[in-house]
Scaffold this motif. Sequence first.
Motif, PDB file in Angstrom:
ATOM      1  N   ALA A 252      17.578 -14.057  -2.587  1.00  0.00           N
ATOM      2  CA  ALA A 252      17.967 -13.663  -1.237  1.00  0.00           C
ATOM      3  C   ALA A 252      18.134 -14.873  -0.325  1.00  0.00           C
ATOM      4  CB  ALA A 252      16.928 -12.701  -0.667  1.00  0.00           C
ATOM      5  N   THR A 253      17.221 -15.851  -0.466  1.00  0.00           N
ATOM      6  CA  THR A 253      17.227 -16.956   0.486  1.00  0.00           C
ATOM      7  C   THR A 253      18.106 -18.123   0.047  1.00  0.00           C
ATOM      8  OG1 THR A 253      15.213 -17.821  -0.529  1.00  0.00           O
ATOM      9  CG2 THR A 253      14.936 -16.419   1.395  1.00  0.00           C
ATOM     10  N   GLN A 254      18.240 -18.338  -1.275  1.00  0.00           N
ATOM     11  CA  GLN A 254      18.988 -19.516  -1.724  1.00  0.00           C
ATOM     12  C   GLN A 254      20.378 -19.196  -2.253  1.00  0.00           C
ATOM     13  OE1 GLN A 254      16.632 -21.685  -4.567  1.00  0.00           O
ATOM     14  NE2 GLN A 254      14.933 -21.961  -3.148  1.00  0.00           N
ATOM     15  N   PHE A 255      20.544 -17.974  -2.760  1.00  0.00           N
ATOM     16  CA  PHE A 255      21.813 -17.691  -3.440  1.00  0.00           C
ATOM     17  C   PHE A 255      22.588 -16.546  -2.799  1.00  0.00           C
ATOM     18  CE2 PHE A 255      18.763 -19.327  -6.630  1.00  0.00           C
ATOM     19  CZ  PHE A 255      19.383 -20.542  -6.892  1.00  0.00           C
ATOM     20  N   ARG A 256      22.155 -16.113  -1.630  1.00  0.00           N
ATOM     21  CA  ARG A 256      22.819 -15.017  -0.926  1.00  0.00           C
ATOM     22  C   ARG A 256      22.975 -13.793  -1.793  1.00  0.00           C
ATOM     23  NH1 ARG A 256      26.584 -17.059   3.355  1.00  0.00           N
ATOM     24  NH2 ARG A 256      25.836 -19.140   3.849  1.00  0.00           N
ATOM     25  N   GLU A 257      21.944 -13.529  -2.586  1.00  0.00           N
ATOM     26  CA  GLU A 257      21.980 -12.331  -3.406  1.00  0.00           C
ATOM     27  C   GLU A 257      20.811 -11.437  -3.004  1.00  0.00           C
ATOM     28  OE1 GLU A 257      22.246 -12.963  -7.594  1.00  0.00           O
ATOM     29  OE2 GLU A 257      24.160 -14.007  -7.451  1.00  0.00           O
ATOM     30  N   PRO A 258      21.072 -10.419  -2.193  1.00  0.00           N
ATOM     31  CA  PRO A 258      19.991  -9.522  -1.789  1.00  0.00           C
ATOM     32  C   PRO A 258      19.397  -8.811  -3.003  1.00  0.00           C
ATOM     33  CG  PRO A 258      21.957  -9.182  -0.447  1.00  0.00           C
ATOM     34  CD  PRO A 258      22.358 -10.059  -1.591  1.00  0.00           C
TER      35      PRO A 258
ATOM     36  N   ASP B 248      22.759  -0.020  -2.774  1.00  0.00           N
ATOM     37  CA  ASP B 248      23.871   0.063  -1.824  1.00  0.00           C
ATOM     38  C   ASP B 248      23.455  -0.319  -0.410  1.00  0.00           C
ATOM     39  OD1 ASP B 248      25.513   0.859  -3.841  1.00  0.00           O
ATOM     40  OD2 ASP B 248      25.291   3.005  -3.435  1.00  0.00           O
ATOM     41  N   SER B 249      22.212  -0.015  -0.053  1.00  0.00           N
ATOM     42  CA  SER B 249      21.813  -0.209   1.342  1.00  0.00           C
ATOM     43  C   SER B 249      21.794  -1.682   1.759  1.00  0.00           C
ATOM     44  CB  SER B 249      20.454   0.435   1.603  1.00  0.00           C
ATOM     45  OG  SER B 249      19.454  -0.242   0.875  1.00  0.00           O
ATOM     46  N   VAL B 250      21.630  -2.600   0.794  1.00  0.00           N
ATOM     47  CA  VAL B 250      21.667  -4.027   1.158  1.00  0.00           C
ATOM     48  C   VAL B 250      22.712  -4.803   0.352  1.00  0.00           C
ATOM     49  CG1 VAL B 250      19.274  -4.182   1.963  1.00  0.00           C
ATOM     50  CG2 VAL B 250      19.784  -4.545  -0.468  1.00  0.00           C
ATOM     51  N   GLY B 251      23.479  -4.098  -0.453  1.00  0.00           N
ATOM     52  CA  GLY B 251      24.437  -4.787  -1.324  1.00  0.00           C
ATOM     53  C   GLY B 251      23.729  -5.660  -2.340  1.00  0.00           C
ATOM     54  N   ALA B 252      22.673  -5.105  -2.958  1.00  0.00           N
ATOM     55  CA  ALA B 252      21.814  -5.897  -3.838  1.00  0.00           C
ATOM     56  C   ALA B 252      22.546  -6.380  -5.082  1.00  0.00           C
ATOM     57  CB  ALA B 252      20.587  -5.080  -4.235  1.00  0.00           C
ATOM     58  N   LYS B 253      22.220  -7.605  -5.455  1.00  0.00           N
ATOM     59  CA  LYS B 253      22.747  -8.179  -6.687  1.00  0.00           C
ATOM     60  C   LYS B 253      21.634  -8.353  -7.720  1.00  0.00           C
ATOM     61  CE  LYS B 253      26.984  -9.255  -5.174  1.00  0.00           C
ATOM     62  NZ  LYS B 253      27.138  -7.943  -4.492  1.00  0.00           N
ATOM     63  N   ARG B 254      20.397  -8.195  -7.241  1.00  0.00           N
ATOM     64  CA  ARG B 254      19.240  -8.363  -8.130  1.00  0.00           C
ATOM     65  C   ARG B 254      18.291  -7.196  -7.935  1.00  0.00           C
ATOM     66  NH1 ARG B 254      17.897 -14.761  -8.193  1.00  0.00           N
ATOM     67  NH2 ARG B 254      20.066 -15.406  -8.324  1.00  0.00           N
ATOM     68  N   ILE B 255      17.603  -6.858  -9.026  1.00  0.00           N
ATOM     69  CA  ILE B 255      16.636  -5.778  -8.920  1.00  0.00           C
ATOM     70  C   ILE B 255      15.442  -6.085  -9.811  1.00  0.00           C
ATOM     71  CG2 ILE B 255      17.655  -4.352 -10.761  1.00  0.00           C
ATOM     72  CD1 ILE B 255      17.075  -1.901  -8.937  1.00  0.00           C
ATOM     73  N   VAL B 256      14.276  -5.666  -9.369  1.00  0.00           N
ATOM     74  CA  VAL B 256      13.063  -5.803 -10.176  1.00  0.00           C
ATOM     75  C   VAL B 256      12.442  -4.424 -10.336  1.00  0.00           C
ATOM     76  CG1 VAL B 256      10.679  -6.649 -10.137  1.00  0.00           C
ATOM     77  CG2 VAL B 256      12.551  -8.192  -9.536  1.00  0.00           C
TER      78      VAL B 256
ATOM     79  N   LYS C 144      26.282  -3.884 -12.206  1.00  0.00           N
ATOM     80  CA  LYS C 144      26.392  -5.338 -12.069  1.00  0.00           C
ATOM     81  C   LYS C 144      25.264  -5.938 -11.232  1.00  0.00           C
ATOM     82  CE  LYS C 144      31.362  -5.800 -12.896  1.00  0.00           C
ATOM     83  NZ  LYS C 144      31.126  -5.906 -14.355  1.00  0.00           N
ATOM     84  N   VAL C 145      24.054  -5.546 -11.554  1.00  0.00           N
ATOM     85  CA  VAL C 145      22.901  -6.193 -10.943  1.00  0.00           C
ATOM     86  C   VAL C 145      22.139  -6.949 -12.034  1.00  0.00           C
ATOM     87  CG1 VAL C 145      22.554  -4.646  -8.980  1.00  0.00           C
ATOM     88  CG2 VAL C 145      21.526  -4.073 -11.182  1.00  0.00           C
ATOM     89  N   THR C 146      21.588  -8.086 -11.657  1.00  0.00           N
ATOM     90  CA  THR C 146      20.754  -8.850 -12.574  1.00  0.00           C
ATOM     91  C   THR C 146      19.337  -8.317 -12.412  1.00  0.00           C
ATOM     92  OG1 THR C 146      22.191 -10.728 -12.136  1.00  0.00           O
ATOM     93  CG2 THR C 146      20.120 -11.185 -13.295  1.00  0.00           C
ATOM     94  N   ALA C 147      18.791  -7.821 -13.514  1.00  0.00           N
ATOM     95  CA  ALA C 147      17.516  -7.102 -13.405  1.00  0.00           C
ATOM     96  C   ALA C 147      16.383  -7.829 -14.105  1.00  0.00           C
ATOM     97  CB  ALA C 147      17.668  -5.698 -13.988  1.00  0.00           C
ATOM     98  N   VAL C 148      15.218  -7.747 -13.521  1.00  0.00           N
ATOM     99  CA  VAL C 148      13.996  -8.199 -14.184  1.00  0.00           C
ATOM    100  C   VAL C 148      13.106  -6.983 -14.342  1.00  0.00           C
ATOM    101  CG1 VAL C 148      11.871  -9.541 -13.945  1.00  0.00           C
ATOM    102  CG2 VAL C 148      14.068 -10.595 -13.409  1.00  0.00           C
ATOM    103  N   ILE C 149      12.773  -6.682 -15.594  1.00  0.00           N
ATOM    104  CA  ILE C 149      11.918  -5.553 -15.911  1.00  0.00           C
ATOM    105  C   ILE C 149      10.595  -6.142 -16.377  1.00  0.00           C
ATOM    106  CG2 ILE C 149      11.790  -3.427 -17.281  1.00  0.00           C
ATOM    107  CD1 ILE C 149      14.538  -3.732 -15.947  1.00  0.00           C
ATOM    108  N   THR C 150       9.500  -5.726 -15.811  1.00  0.00           N
ATOM    109  CA  THR C 150       8.232  -6.257 -16.285  1.00  0.00           C
ATOM    110  C   THR C 150       7.572  -5.241 -17.212  1.00  0.00           C
ATOM    111  OG1 THR C 150       6.930  -5.355 -14.476  1.00  0.00           O
ATOM    112  CG2 THR C 150       7.889  -7.534 -14.143  1.00  0.00           C
ATOM    113  N   GLY C 151       6.727  -5.737 -18.073  1.00  0.00           N
ATOM    114  CA  GLY C 151       6.031  -4.849 -19.003  1.00  0.00           C
ATOM    115  C   GLY C 151       4.702  -5.460 -19.393  1.00  0.00           C
TER     116      GLY C 151
END
Lengths: 488, 106
Positions: free
Chosen positions: A66-72, A137-145, A177-184
Amino acid sequence: MKTKNRPGVSSRHKATLGALPKAATGIAGLDEITGGGLPRHRPTLVCGGPGCGKTMLATEFLVRGATQFREPGVFVSFEETATDLSQNVASMGFDLNALVARKLLVLDEVRVSRSEIHETGEYDLEGLFLRLGHAIDSVGAKRIVLDTIEALFGGFSNTAVLRAELRRLFDWLKERKVTAVITGERGDGQLTRQGLEEYVSDCVMLLDHRVANQLTIRRLRIVKYRGSTHGTDEYPFLIGETGISVLPITSLGMSHGASNEKISSGIPQLDAALGGGGFFRASTILVSGSAGTGKSTFAGHFVAAAGDRGEHALYVALEQSPDEFVRNMRLIGVPLRQLVKNGALRFHALRPTAHGLELHLTTIHQLVEKLRPRVVVVDAITSFLGMGISAEVTSMVVRLIDFLKSRQITLYMTSLNEDGQTVDRAGANISSVVDTWLSLRNVERNGARARTLSIVKGRGLAHSSVTQEFSITSKGVALKTPSSQAST
Amino acid sequence: MKKASGKSRERSKPIEKYDLCLYVAGNTQRSATALANLKRICAEHLDGQYRIKVVDLVKNPGLARSDQILAIPTLVRRLPSPIRKIIGDLSDTERVLVGLDFRHRA
């Protein structure tokens, strides 16, 4: 043409060829060992035991995005409340609420509790999909956890439905088209309790923390990264005040450019014995000797010479306090106080036992990033030997050397030998990675003690092979030239 | 409000003792089945004292978050409290009755 793959070397070049688009994490060191970041628009599984740092890593991925790559980003927490999460990561300097207010982040807290849910027939998890879609959609997210989606298994008893839905979910994330991190959470005999690795096939990372010699060491390993070369080692990492730092063995491999520039040792006769001019810039110098042979004094000359050249120096003092060292050098005619005063010479004094090896390494990394010195002295590197298995110490030293070389910084290490030892302890371990090795000795002759210096090794230097006597005078170290020695 | 109930009785309107909300996602077969099952069960067991609201999350996706909905279909009994959630197409009548705690009334 494919050449031999060195971890961390060819991946960098490959990434530029565009074989696999990557999303930089911005996490120090992680992008280097992954050759540019996580697979873009694909899910990455981050797994490990409780407290291993999964949530921290996942959060930093979003914050930096969010802060360095403009990807919410969207953080979906299945276990922690949003308040707990915000508090936990505040220690790394991350203000999640501010990012939420700036519409760069959505925190969604999914509560799963079987006790309040009864199953009465067929269902799917479309509600979760709609929920994630709305958040994205609400923030135009490109990444998700998704941290950690395995909690769903505690809420729904029909695992067949759940597994089918998870498979659908990961496909859906790719489509979105979101880059996702899934934890387990790590499970018995498999990477995660519910076998999430079965669904996430692109990139799998394993985090681990162990306690050895009463010191906690965190490690990260990339188990799998489809379509990309990656470092296969276990990389130590730290959770510090500015987030996570992964310490790659080297970010440049053996490809650092060699410098022809020479820099003075601070002792003119030694420069002459080294073939004129002194050491190569960005080389690694080891000065070994038993107690009282003058190792620190040689190091003092070296930093004084750096000061004369107007260069900044970092002195990591593990054996004596900086004040004592400055005083002792002043007494033998090597003034350092002014350099300390104007900030050209910075000391970092610590007890080697105070922290873990990895923390020392990271601290040195951070100081180097902050102070940008041209020369670094570690006095004495052998202080670390008591702290761990020698293989670990050696690997730490190698990483330090590579790191400094990659920054064109000259490293000057001293190494303490026990008296009567024929093979230098540190030297035997790390001599192969050292460019120039000076050995200092105390010898008895005619009832008097004399000091000698020999240049054991000097890569690329037309150095003297004569063992030279030296004395420590009120004007510093004075080497007796071979000719004057012969005449005595 | 309780005083007003007298008026309702005069107009022969039942007291809405059960406030039920069915969350669906679009016009799917499963959603239709769930709604049909719900109407049938209520008609058979609740003696007209209920209200059913259907929420389509495709039209109102924000409600999935605020109402903590994951599975579709989900039926939420808002009243009487406490809130109860049951998921699925409501084809297992017995489980629906237990899940919504309708039994003690019957």
